[in-house]
Design an enzyme around this catalytic site. Sequence first.
Site, short mmCIF file in Angstrom:
data_model
loop_
_atom_site.label_atom_id
_atom_site.label_comp_id
_atom_site.label_asym_id
_atom_site.label_seq_id
_atom_site.Cartn_x
_atom_site.Cartn_y
_atom_site.Cartn_z
N ASP A 47 0.81 -1.23 0.00
CA ASP A 47 0.00 0.00 0.00
C ASP A 47 0.84 1.27 0.00
OD1 ASP A 47 -2.02 -1.83 0.33
OD2 ASP A 47 -2.91 -0.85 2.07
N HIS A 67 3.59 -2.36 3.16
CA HIS A 67 3.71 -1.01 2.61
C HIS A 67 5.06 -0.86 1.93
CE1 HIS A 67 0.70 -0.84 5.79
NE2 HIS A 67 0.15 0.16 5.13
#
Length: 295
Positions: free
Chosen positions: A105, A246
């Site tokens: 992400d 992430h």
Amino acid sequence: MRRPLSRRFALTSMSALAVLALAIGGVGAGTPAPPPGIALERLSVTTPLTNKTPRPTALPGLPSVAPAAAGTAASGTAKAAPQPARPHQAPVNCAKVKCVALTFDDGPGPYTAQLLKHLEADGAKATFFLLGQQVRQHPELVEAQAKAGMELGNHSWDHPQLSALKKKSMNSQIRRTNQAIVKASGGTRAVFLRPPYGDLLRSQRGQVTMPLALWDVDTLDWKTRSTKATVRAAAAAQPGDIVLMHDIHESTVRAVPQIVKKLRAKGIHLVTLSTLMGGKVKEHIEYGAGLRPDR
Ligand code: NI
């Protein structure tokens, strides 16, 4: 960050989470339950959404075109000379073999090019949940992701809490990001929406036609910033799981080769989210267990 403090640590009932864990090939089965309240990306209040360090327009180490994909992009040249096999996986049937979907992400960011190198070197696929503002800053990275056969997803324009937005603003966050992704990638569409923090009102979900992609394993990579801890968390994924990470953190990107190695040692294929779902992605369906179930 403008996260309302009172909402940061709102706990999520694990039983309700279990209810939301849809039957997608054993999601959640055997997965160690994360402690209540820390399973949500919503807690990533420290995640830097805007990198204050000025970024070079071309990030080091990024090939302008994925070498083996270049030939296949121009279909007209394919007949003239045999092209090397596209680095994409042969179709994987996750109904028959063990699969896990690694997802990243908040990018693309400074470490995304390195991550792509790792994934391509290992022949692994992943899904990227992109922020529109980052896509606009680094379209070349999104193009490289698409060319490498990675899946693209929408993670809003600038990571607001969508539940706090009116319909028009929410739609704008989603629409602008989808448009930026198609433009940057050269025509590849975002398949899923992952609302920031997994936070979307139940009433809003009916307004979103994109399937919602959540997660089953929260590595908490944004919090630990530890390669070792991220490897440990991700490698514990069970077949059918969606793993949340992430790619804006170097510690996470460093962890990926080991994660791939450890999961492969368990006979697990690393696939895109669509492949994990067996290509049967439906609108208005929530995939993964990480959404707030209480609203
Ligand atoms: Ni996020």
